[in-house]
Design a protein around this motif. Structure first.
Motif, PDB file in Angstrom:
ATOM      1  N   LYS A  89      -8.861 -19.720   8.303  1.00  0.00           N
ATOM      2  CA  LYS A  89      -8.053 -18.519   8.091  1.00  0.00           C
ATOM      3  C   LYS A  89      -6.710 -18.896   7.465  1.00  0.00           C
ATOM      4  O   LYS A  89      -6.200 -20.001   7.661  1.00  0.00           O
ATOM      5  N   ASP A  90      -6.135 -17.946   6.715  1.00  0.00           N
ATOM      6  CA  ASP A  90      -4.830 -18.126   6.080  1.00  0.00           C
ATOM      7  C   ASP A  90      -3.804 -17.211   6.726  1.00  0.00           C
ATOM      8  O   ASP A  90      -4.109 -16.079   7.110  1.00  0.00           O
ATOM      9  N   LEU A  91      -2.577 -17.728   6.799  1.00  0.00           N
ATOM     10  CA  LEU A  91      -1.439 -16.930   7.256  1.00  0.00           C
ATOM     11  C   LEU A  91      -0.325 -17.084   6.235  1.00  0.00           C
ATOM     12  O   LEU A  91       0.125 -18.197   5.960  1.00  0.00           O
ATOM     13  N   GLU A  92       0.082 -15.964   5.623  1.00  0.00           N
ATOM     14  CA  GLU A  92       1.183 -15.972   4.661  1.00  0.00           C
ATOM     15  C   GLU A  92       2.489 -15.704   5.407  1.00  0.00           C
ATOM     16  O   GLU A  92       2.603 -14.720   6.133  1.00  0.00           O
ATOM     17  N   LEU A  93       3.455 -16.603   5.218  1.00  0.00           N
ATOM     18  CA  LEU A  93       4.753 -16.454   5.859  1.00  0.00           C
ATOM     19  C   LEU A  93       5.849 -16.385   4.804  1.00  0.00           C
ATOM     20  O   LEU A  93       5.852 -17.167   3.845  1.00  0.00           O
ATOM     21  N   GLY A  94       6.784 -15.452   4.985  1.00  0.00           N
ATOM     22  CA  GLY A  94       7.926 -15.325   4.093  1.00  0.00           C
ATOM     23  C   GLY A  94       9.219 -15.726   4.786  1.00  0.00           C
ATOM     24  O   GLY A  94       9.214 -16.297   5.883  1.00  0.00           O
ATOM     25  N   GLU A  95      10.316 -15.434   4.161  1.00  0.00           N
ATOM     26  CA  GLU A  95      11.631 -15.825   4.668  1.00  0.00           C
ATOM     27  C   GLU A  95      11.853 -15.314   6.093  1.00  0.00           C
ATOM     28  O   GLU A  95      11.550 -14.161   6.408  1.00  0.00           O
ATOM     29  N   ASN A  96      12.342 -16.205   6.949  1.00  0.00           N
ATOM     30  CA  ASN A  96      12.641 -15.903   8.354  1.00  0.00           C
ATOM     31  C   ASN A  96      11.397 -15.513   9.151  1.00  0.00           C
ATOM     32  O   ASN A  96      11.495 -14.797  10.152  1.00  0.00           O
ATOM     33  N   GLU A  97      10.247 -16.014   8.738  1.00  0.00           N
ATOM     34  CA  GLU A  97       9.020 -15.809   9.502  1.00  0.00           C
ATOM     35  C   GLU A  97       8.505 -17.160   9.996  1.00  0.00           C
ATOM     36  O   GLU A  97       8.756 -18.203   9.387  1.00  0.00           O
ATOM     37  N   TYR A  98       7.752 -17.117  11.109  1.00  0.00           N
ATOM     38  CA  TYR A  98       7.355 -18.348  11.802  1.00  0.00           C
ATOM     39  C   TYR A  98       5.867 -18.308  12.123  1.00  0.00           C
ATOM     40  O   TYR A  98       5.311 -17.240  12.406  1.00  0.00           O
ATOM     41  N   GLY A  99       5.233 -19.483  12.088  1.00  0.00           N
ATOM     42  CA  GLY A  99       3.810 -19.556  12.372  1.00  0.00           C
ATOM     43  C   GLY A  99       3.483 -20.664  13.356  1.00  0.00           C
ATOM     44  O   GLY A  99       4.297 -21.571  13.604  1.00  0.00           O
ATOM     45  N   TYR A 100       2.270 -20.599  13.911  1.00  0.00           N
ATOM     46  CA  TYR A 100       1.830 -21.587  14.899  1.00  0.00           C
ATOM     47  C   TYR A 100       0.321 -21.764  14.797  1.00  0.00           C
ATOM     48  O   TYR A 100      -0.424 -20.791  14.662  1.00  0.00           O
ATOM     49  N   THR A 101      -0.133 -23.021  14.830  1.00  0.00           N
ATOM     50  CA  THR A 101      -1.547 -23.343  14.903  1.00  0.00           C
ATOM     51  C   THR A 101      -1.771 -24.233  16.113  1.00  0.00           C
ATOM     52  O   THR A 101      -1.156 -25.302  16.221  1.00  0.00           O
ATOM     53  N   ALA A 102      -2.642 -23.815  17.011  1.00  0.00           N
ATOM     54  CA  ALA A 102      -2.879 -24.558  18.248  1.00  0.00           C
ATOM     55  C   ALA A 102      -3.726 -25.806  18.001  1.00  0.00           C
ATOM     56  O   ALA A 102      -3.434 -26.889  18.514  1.00  0.00           O
ATOM     57  N   ASP A 103      -4.800 -25.665  17.226  1.00  0.00           N
ATOM     58  CA  ASP A 103      -5.675 -26.794  16.915  1.00  0.00           C
ATOM     59  C   ASP A 103      -6.420 -26.476  15.630  1.00  0.00           C
ATOM     60  O   ASP A 103      -6.348 -25.353  15.114  1.00  0.00           O
ATOM     61  N   GLU A 104      -7.145 -27.455  15.101  1.00  0.00           N
ATOM     62  CA  GLU A 104      -7.756 -27.297  13.784  1.00  0.00           C
ATOM     63  C   GLU A 104      -8.832 -26.223  13.744  1.00  0.00           C
ATOM     64  O   GLU A 104      -9.187 -25.732  12.666  1.00  0.00           O
ATOM     65  N   ASP A 105      -9.366 -25.841  14.885  1.00  0.00           N
ATOM     66  CA  ASP A 105     -10.403 -24.804  14.935  1.00  0.00           C
ATOM     67  C   ASP A 105      -9.844 -23.410  15.163  1.00  0.00           C
ATOM     68  O   ASP A 105     -10.585 -22.418  15.083  1.00  0.00           O
ATOM     69  N   SER A 106      -8.554 -23.320  15.454  1.00  0.00           N
ATOM     70  CA  SER A 106      -7.929 -22.026  15.749  1.00  0.00           C
ATOM     71  C   SER A 106      -7.227 -21.478  14.510  1.00  0.00           C
ATOM     72  O   SER A 106      -6.598 -22.229  13.758  1.00  0.00           O
ATOM     73  N   PRO A 107      -7.299 -20.175  14.276  1.00  0.00           N
ATOM     74  CA  PRO A 107      -6.569 -19.591  13.143  1.00  0.00           C
ATOM     75  C   PRO A 107      -5.069 -19.609  13.419  1.00  0.00           C
ATOM     76  O   PRO A 107      -4.643 -19.563  14.582  1.00  0.00           O
TER      77      PRO A 107
END
Length: 245
Positions: free
Chosen positions: A147-165
């Motif tokens: 899965k893809d997650l697009e992040l822009g300015e002042n946005e934050y992301g997290y991936t728990a493990d390689e199998d998790s989106p």
């Protein structure tokens, strides 16, 4: 072999930069990109090549053909990307143990936790293991679990493990520490002291140069021009040239 890095040293493709506790390293790449490697981190410069025969006319604001592939093996960094990737975003990617990041002309933070990230306050729990990202300007694409997650300015992301989106988070979760101190656009002063140890298993040459201010224990195998206010040792199996000041 063990190499002691000093200001002006050239690091090559395939080098691994390793910072120790309470230390960091700053790199200026041939395409104008800047990378500030945080304490307790390992960054492999797998590929950093520029198609132009000379980098003298390249700036971070121009688009340039080339290829960048960075592997954040441990810890974190903040980077302001350079000319490579502006012409074709597919030319640039960064990998962590659980996610792959693409860029859109970006200043961003990334931190991978693996039981080694401290709580943000004395009363809080340590952050969960995984890869955390934050965008200061521009944007990134965070991919994991198909899965893809697009992040822009002042946005934050997290991936728990390689199998998790990947998932978007509210705020940085306190993983980026002293954000201003990790600004790769600010040069270090001569008053900084640190030790750097640099290990590399590489026989490759690269067309990338980085100028690095390091306050760190660094393990490095990359093509870079280093500015360091520290003692840097590196174990290397690479045929690398270095220019020192």
């Amino acid at each position: 072999n063990t190499i002691e890095l000093v200001k002006g040293d050239m690091l090559k493709e395939g080098d691994i930069i390793v910072t120790g506790k309470s230390s960091r390293a700053q790199l200026l790449m041939i395409d104008g990109a800047r990378i500030s490697v945080r304490a307790n981190s390992r960054l492999e410069v797998a590929t950093y090549s520029l198609d132009q025969p000379s980098a003298s006319s390249i700036s971070a604001t121009s688009g340039a053909e080339g290829e960048v592939s960075l592997n954040l093996l441990k810890g974190g960094l903040r980077t302001i990307t350079g000319a490579i990737g502006k012409a074709d975003q597919d030319d640039y990617n960064m990998r962590t143990p659980v996610a792959t990041l693409g860029i859109r002309g970006t200043d961003f933070d990334v931190q991978h936790c693996s039981g080694d990230c401290a709580p943000s306050t004395p009363d809080s729990e340590p952050p969960a293991d995984g890869t955390y990202t934050g965008v200061n300007s521009g944007g990134i694409n965070q991919n994991s679990g198909g899965k893809d997650l697009e992040l822009g300015e002042n946005e934050y992301g997290y991936t728990a493990d390689e199998d998790s989106p990947p998932e978007e988070t509210i705020g940085s979760q306190g993983v980026f520490g002293d954000h201003d101190a990790a600004n790769p656009d600010e040069e270090e002063g001569d008053e900084d002291d640190s030790d750097s140890d640099s290990d590399s298993d590489s026989d490759s040459d690269s067309d990338s140069d980085s100028d690095s201010d390091s306050d760190s224990d660094t393990d490095s195998d990359s093509d870079s021009d280093t500015d360091s206010d520290s003692d840097t040792d590196s174990d290397t199996d690479s045929d690398s040239d270095s220019d020192t000041d």
